[in-house]
Design a protein around this motif. Structure first.
Motif, PDB file in Angstrom:
ATOM      1  N   SER A   1       0.828  -1.204   0.000  1.00  0.00           N
ATOM      2  CA  SER A   1       0.000   0.000   0.000  1.00  0.00           C
ATOM      3  C   SER A   1       0.867   1.262   0.000  1.00  0.00           C
ATOM      4  CB  SER A   1      -0.941   0.007   1.204  1.00  0.00           C
ATOM      5  OG  SER A   1      -0.230   0.254   2.399  1.00  0.00           O
ATOM      6  N   LEU A   2       2.097   1.142   0.478  1.00  0.00           N
ATOM      7  CA  LEU A   2       3.008   2.286   0.518  1.00  0.00           C
ATOM      8  C   LEU A   2       3.879   2.395  -0.728  1.00  0.00           C
ATOM      9  CD1 LEU A   2       4.339   1.982   4.179  1.00  0.00           C
ATOM     10  CD2 LEU A   2       2.640   3.598   3.334  1.00  0.00           C
ATOM     11  N   ALA A   3       4.419   1.267  -1.164  1.00  0.00           N
ATOM     12  CA  ALA A   3       5.397   1.269  -2.253  1.00  0.00           C
ATOM     13  C   ALA A   3       4.713   1.286  -3.610  1.00  0.00           C
ATOM     14  CB  ALA A   3       6.308   0.055  -2.133  1.00  0.00           C
ATOM     15  N   SER A   4       5.488   1.669  -4.598  1.00  0.00           N
ATOM     16  CA  SER A   4       4.937   1.782  -5.943  1.00  0.00           C
ATOM     17  C   SER A   4       4.840   0.449  -6.661  1.00  0.00           C
ATOM     18  CB  SER A   4       5.782   2.749  -6.758  1.00  0.00           C
ATOM     19  OG  SER A   4       7.119   2.278  -6.795  1.00  0.00           O
ATOM     20  N   ASP A   5       5.648  -0.524  -6.278  1.00  0.00           N
ATOM     21  CA  ASP A   5       5.584  -1.819  -6.949  1.00  0.00           C
ATOM     22  C   ASP A   5       5.867  -2.952  -5.965  1.00  0.00           C
ATOM     23  OD1 ASP A   5       8.272  -1.329  -6.603  1.00  0.00           O
ATOM     24  OD2 ASP A   5       8.871  -2.022  -8.565  1.00  0.00           O
ATOM     25  N   ALA A   6       5.617  -4.170  -6.423  1.00  0.00           N
ATOM     26  CA  ALA A   6       5.736  -5.341  -5.553  1.00  0.00           C
ATOM     27  C   ALA A   6       7.176  -5.583  -5.111  1.00  0.00           C
ATOM     28  CB  ALA A   6       5.178  -6.566  -6.260  1.00  0.00           C
ATOM     29  N   ALA A   7       8.138  -5.343  -6.006  1.00  0.00           N
ATOM     30  CA  ALA A   7       9.543  -5.571  -5.653  1.00  0.00           C
ATOM     31  C   ALA A   7       9.989  -4.611  -4.551  1.00  0.00           C
ATOM     32  CB  ALA A   7      10.421  -5.421  -6.881  1.00  0.00           C
ATOM     33  N   ALA A   8       9.586  -3.350  -4.655  1.00  0.00           N
ATOM     34  CA  ALA A   8       9.930  -2.378  -3.618  1.00  0.00           C
ATOM     35  C   ALA A   8       9.261  -2.750  -2.295  1.00  0.00           C
ATOM     36  CB  ALA A   8       9.516  -0.978  -4.040  1.00  0.00           C
ATOM     37  N   ALA A   9       8.034  -3.249  -2.367  1.00  0.00           N
ATOM     38  CA  ALA A   9       7.333  -3.677  -1.152  1.00  0.00           C
ATOM     39  C   ALA A   9       8.051  -4.856  -0.505  1.00  0.00           C
ATOM     40  CB  ALA A   9       5.891  -4.046  -1.485  1.00  0.00           C
ATOM     41  N   ASP A  10       8.497  -5.815  -1.327  1.00  0.00           N
ATOM     42  CA  ASP A  10       9.235  -6.955  -0.779  1.00  0.00           C
ATOM     43  C   ASP A  10      10.548  -6.516  -0.143  1.00  0.00           C
ATOM     44  OD1 ASP A  10       7.235  -8.695  -1.486  1.00  0.00           O
ATOM     45  OD2 ASP A  10       8.194  -9.314  -3.370  1.00  0.00           O
ATOM     46  N   ASP A  11      11.206  -5.537  -0.741  1.00  0.00           N
ATOM     47  CA  ASP A  11      12.435  -4.999  -0.149  1.00  0.00           C
ATOM     48  C   ASP A  11      12.144  -4.358   1.200  1.00  0.00           C
ATOM     49  OD1 ASP A  11      13.857  -5.858  -2.348  1.00  0.00           O
ATOM     50  OD2 ASP A  11      13.967  -3.867  -3.285  1.00  0.00           O
ATOM     51  N   LEU A  12      11.017  -3.644   1.298  1.00  0.00           N
ATOM     52  CA  LEU A  12      10.635  -3.039   2.579  1.00  0.00           C
ATOM     53  C   LEU A  12      10.395  -4.103   3.642  1.00  0.00           C
ATOM     54  CD1 LEU A  12       8.149  -0.186   1.606  1.00  0.00           C
ATOM     55  CD2 LEU A  12      10.276   0.066   2.854  1.00  0.00           C
ATOM     56  N   VAL A  13       9.696  -5.165   3.278  1.00  0.00           N
ATOM     57  CA  VAL A  13       9.414  -6.243   4.233  1.00  0.00           C
ATOM     58  C   VAL A  13      10.715  -6.903   4.663  1.00  0.00           C
ATOM     59  CG1 VAL A  13       8.314  -8.501   4.509  1.00  0.00           C
ATOM     60  CG2 VAL A  13       7.076  -6.645   3.391  1.00  0.00           C
TER      61      VAL A  13
ATOM     62  N   TYR B   1       7.155   1.435   8.283  1.00  0.00           N
ATOM     63  CA  TYR B   1       6.810   2.788   7.833  1.00  0.00           C
ATOM     64  C   TYR B   1       8.007   3.721   7.940  1.00  0.00           C
ATOM     65  CZ  TYR B   1       4.463   7.208   7.288  1.00  0.00           C
ATOM     66  OH  TYR B   1       4.105   8.449   6.853  1.00  0.00           O
ATOM     67  N   ARG B   2       8.783   3.620   9.010  1.00  0.00           N
ATOM     68  CA  ARG B   2       9.957   4.481   9.158  1.00  0.00           C
ATOM     69  C   ARG B   2      11.003   4.188   8.087  1.00  0.00           C
ATOM     70  NH1 ARG B   2      11.564   3.334  14.680  1.00  0.00           N
ATOM     71  NH2 ARG B   2       9.579   2.399  15.052  1.00  0.00           N
ATOM     72  N   ILE B   3      11.171   2.920   7.740  1.00  0.00           N
ATOM     73  CA  ILE B   3      12.108   2.561   6.674  1.00  0.00           C
ATOM     74  C   ILE B   3      11.632   3.154   5.347  1.00  0.00           C
ATOM     75  CG2 ILE B   3      12.992   0.636   5.294  1.00  0.00           C
ATOM     76  CD1 ILE B   3      13.025  -1.023   7.887  1.00  0.00           C
ATOM     77  N   PHE B   4      10.337   3.059   5.090  1.00  0.00           N
ATOM     78  CA  PHE B   4       9.766   3.613   3.860  1.00  0.00           C
ATOM     79  C   PHE B   4      10.003   5.115   3.784  1.00  0.00           C
ATOM     80  CE2 PHE B   4       6.092   5.794   1.948  1.00  0.00           C
ATOM     81  CZ  PHE B   4       6.238   5.376   0.635  1.00  0.00           C
ATOM     82  N   VAL B   5       9.726   5.837   4.850  1.00  0.00           N
ATOM     83  CA  VAL B   5       9.900   7.296   4.856  1.00  0.00           C
ATOM     84  C   VAL B   5      11.375   7.655   4.681  1.00  0.00           C
ATOM     85  CG1 VAL B   5       9.730   9.347   6.326  1.00  0.00           C
ATOM     86  CG2 VAL B   5       7.811   7.762   6.173  1.00  0.00           C
ATOM     87  N   ASP B   6      12.255   6.942   5.366  1.00  0.00           N
ATOM     88  CA  ASP B   6      13.689   7.217   5.231  1.00  0.00           C
ATOM     89  C   ASP B   6      14.169   6.993   3.803  1.00  0.00           C
ATOM     90  OD1 ASP B   6      13.818   7.852   7.894  1.00  0.00           O
ATOM     91  OD2 ASP B   6      14.695   5.935   8.525  1.00  0.00           O
ATOM     92  N   GLU B   7      13.718   5.914   3.176  1.00  0.00           N
ATOM     93  CA  GLU B   7      14.132   5.647   1.797  1.00  0.00           C
ATOM     94  C   GLU B   7      13.577   6.686   0.833  1.00  0.00           C
ATOM     95  OE1 GLU B   7      13.148   1.618   0.798  1.00  0.00           O
ATOM     96  OE2 GLU B   7      14.672   0.804   2.131  1.00  0.00           O
ATOM     97  N   HIS B   8      12.352   7.129   1.078  1.00  0.00           N
ATOM     98  CA  HIS B   8      11.763   8.166   0.225  1.00  0.00           C
ATOM     99  C   HIS B   8      12.555   9.458   0.332  1.00  0.00           C
ATOM    100  CE1 HIS B   8       8.133   8.525  -2.208  1.00  0.00           C
ATOM    101  NE2 HIS B   8       7.913   7.275  -1.863  1.00  0.00           N
ATOM    102  N   ARG B   9      12.902   9.843   1.538  1.00  0.00           N
ATOM    103  CA  ARG B   9      13.697  11.061   1.724  1.00  0.00           C
ATOM    104  C   ARG B   9      15.058  10.932   1.066  1.00  0.00           C
ATOM    105  NH1 ARG B   9      12.324  11.817   8.053  1.00  0.00           N
ATOM    106  NH2 ARG B   9      10.268  12.723   7.787  1.00  0.00           N
TER     107      ARG B   9
END
Length: 174
Positions: free
Chosen positions: A26-38, A67-75
């Motif tokens: 729901s946060l990432a743009s694609d499945a691969a990015a989501a798997d990397d976040l997990v 969520y914190r990892i996602f925000v840090d990577e986005h920044r």
């Protein structure tokens, strides 16, 4: 000495992976990015799981970590994109539309008609990003003068833009 929480077990983490993946997608743009976040979340959970305050709130803690990892990577990505743009020799490949060119030229013409004091302030504040106090120090004037000159300059630019004819005033030739 207080007892340490038990280490995270595989069964508990395996049960939470589908929920983490759903949240990451729901946060990432694609499945691969989501798997990397997990994966990054699980790695952090395994290395820092002992830091968790309340072992019964494991799911909430993991969602927070993800969520914190996602925000840090986005920044981080946004920062690198800005840096890359500074050093990039390539310009934007899309050319502006005629309307955009006309609007830009009329804005520049209006800017050139402003008083030099107003142009200087607009450049320092709007283009260079200086704070009002910094612009006042750079020009050797009080902060109140900066604010009033900027206000008048912006009003003058708006008035000049309203004076310009709309871009769609072309006449059909017979």
């Amino acid at each position: 000495m207080p007892a340490r929480p038990p280490p995270l077990d595989d069964e508990t983490l395996h049960a939470l992976i589908p929920r983490l993946r759903r949240f990451a997608r729901s946060l990432a743009s694609d499945a691969a990015a989501a798997d990397d976040l997990v994966q990054a979340t699980l790695e952090r959970a395994l290395t820092r799981g002992a830091d968790m305050r309340d072992p019964s709130a494991l799911q909430a803690w993991l969602f927070s970590v993800l969520y914190r990892i996602f925000v840090d990577e986005h920044r981080r990505a946004a920062r690198w994109k800005r840096i890359a743009r500074l050093f990039s020799a390539e310009d934007d490949t899309t050319s502006p539309t005629p309307d955009q060119v006309f609007d830009a030229r009329s804005s520049l013409a209006g800017f050139a008609r402003l008083a030099p004091e107003q142009r200087a302030l607009l450049m320092l504040v709007s283009v260079e990003g200086l704070a009002y106090r910094e612009a006042a120090e750079a020009l050797g004037i009080p902060v109140g003068t900066v604010m009033s000159r900027l206000s008048r300059a912006r009003q003058a630019l708006r008035a000049m833009q309203e004076e310009t004819p709309p871009t769609s005033t072309l006449k059909a030739l017979r």
